[in-house]
Write an enzyme that holds these catalytic residues in place. Sequence first.
Site, short mmCIF file in Angstrom:
data_model
loop_
_atom_site.label_atom_id
_atom_site.label_comp_id
_atom_site.label_asym_id
_atom_site.label_seq_id
_atom_site.Cartn_x
_atom_site.Cartn_y
_atom_site.Cartn_z
N CYS A 119 1.09 -1.22 -0.09
CA CYS A 119 0.02 0.09 -0.04
C CYS A 119 0.78 1.19 -0.17
O CYS A 119 0.46 2.41 -0.51
CB CYS A 119 -0.90 -0.07 1.19
SG CYS A 119 -2.27 -1.24 1.09
N CYS A 229 -5.29 1.62 4.40
CA CYS A 229 -4.02 1.44 3.21
C CYS A 229 -3.04 2.12 4.00
O CYS A 229 -1.87 2.05 3.54
CB CYS A 229 -4.38 1.75 2.04
SG CYS A 229 -4.98 3.51 1.77
#
Length: 255
Positions: A119, A229
Amino acid sequence: MRITERHLEPLNRRFQGASPVELLRFVRDSFGPRAAIMSSMQRAGTALCHMADRAGLSFDVIFVDTGVLHAETLATRDELARTHPNLRVVTLSPERTFAQQTREEGLLYLSKEGQERCCDLRKSAPLSAIRGRYDALVAALRRGEGGARAKVAPFGLDPANNTLRVHPFASLTGEELDAYFAAHEDAIENPLHGMGFRTIGCFPCTTPVLPDEPERAGRWRHLASVEYCGINPVDRGDTDGGVDLDDRYERLFAA
């Protein structure tokens, strides 16, 4: 000038009960082209873009294409760019393709630690690459989403990218968001929402959600305790410290 959480208190008091459009207009008037909307083309983000465009407010819309997004999400971006004349969609991309990354580092998203790195590489790093272009980033986070977002305020800090974060939807409820789409047939909605996806990310890490599950149950379902994320500082708890803005903004933070 150095802006800390203390400097945001007058602004947060002032805009606590303001409408999203009022806050969008204030941001545009205050920061001009150095303010941008962030959208991953989920329904709250596209609603925010619709509000800005129909109010005649010009913004860049920052969209991070991770290289592993659903085709429906990319189509939503393209349709929004086509139908919102006051907005300019700016697509950011990671340095490496997902295939290159996997060849060099393995299939990262299969572990919690790998997911964090994936991420970071594919979502946060592209945003960091344009650090300095904007002084305010507007996002569609809502307190009603719960979790780390339960205390989100109209104004926050993003020390990593040295910007303010602005949340016009902070107090918006899920019911109010539904009502907005019902009242505005031309507001664009990612078709994945109609397929059971309540929140949408990259296709390897996003699944539909059952009616009795939490809103974010479909994100990283294969990994325990992962919800975000990390592209939003509220989610990662990274709001301490401060950001450095030009002195011309000093009047905005007067008590």
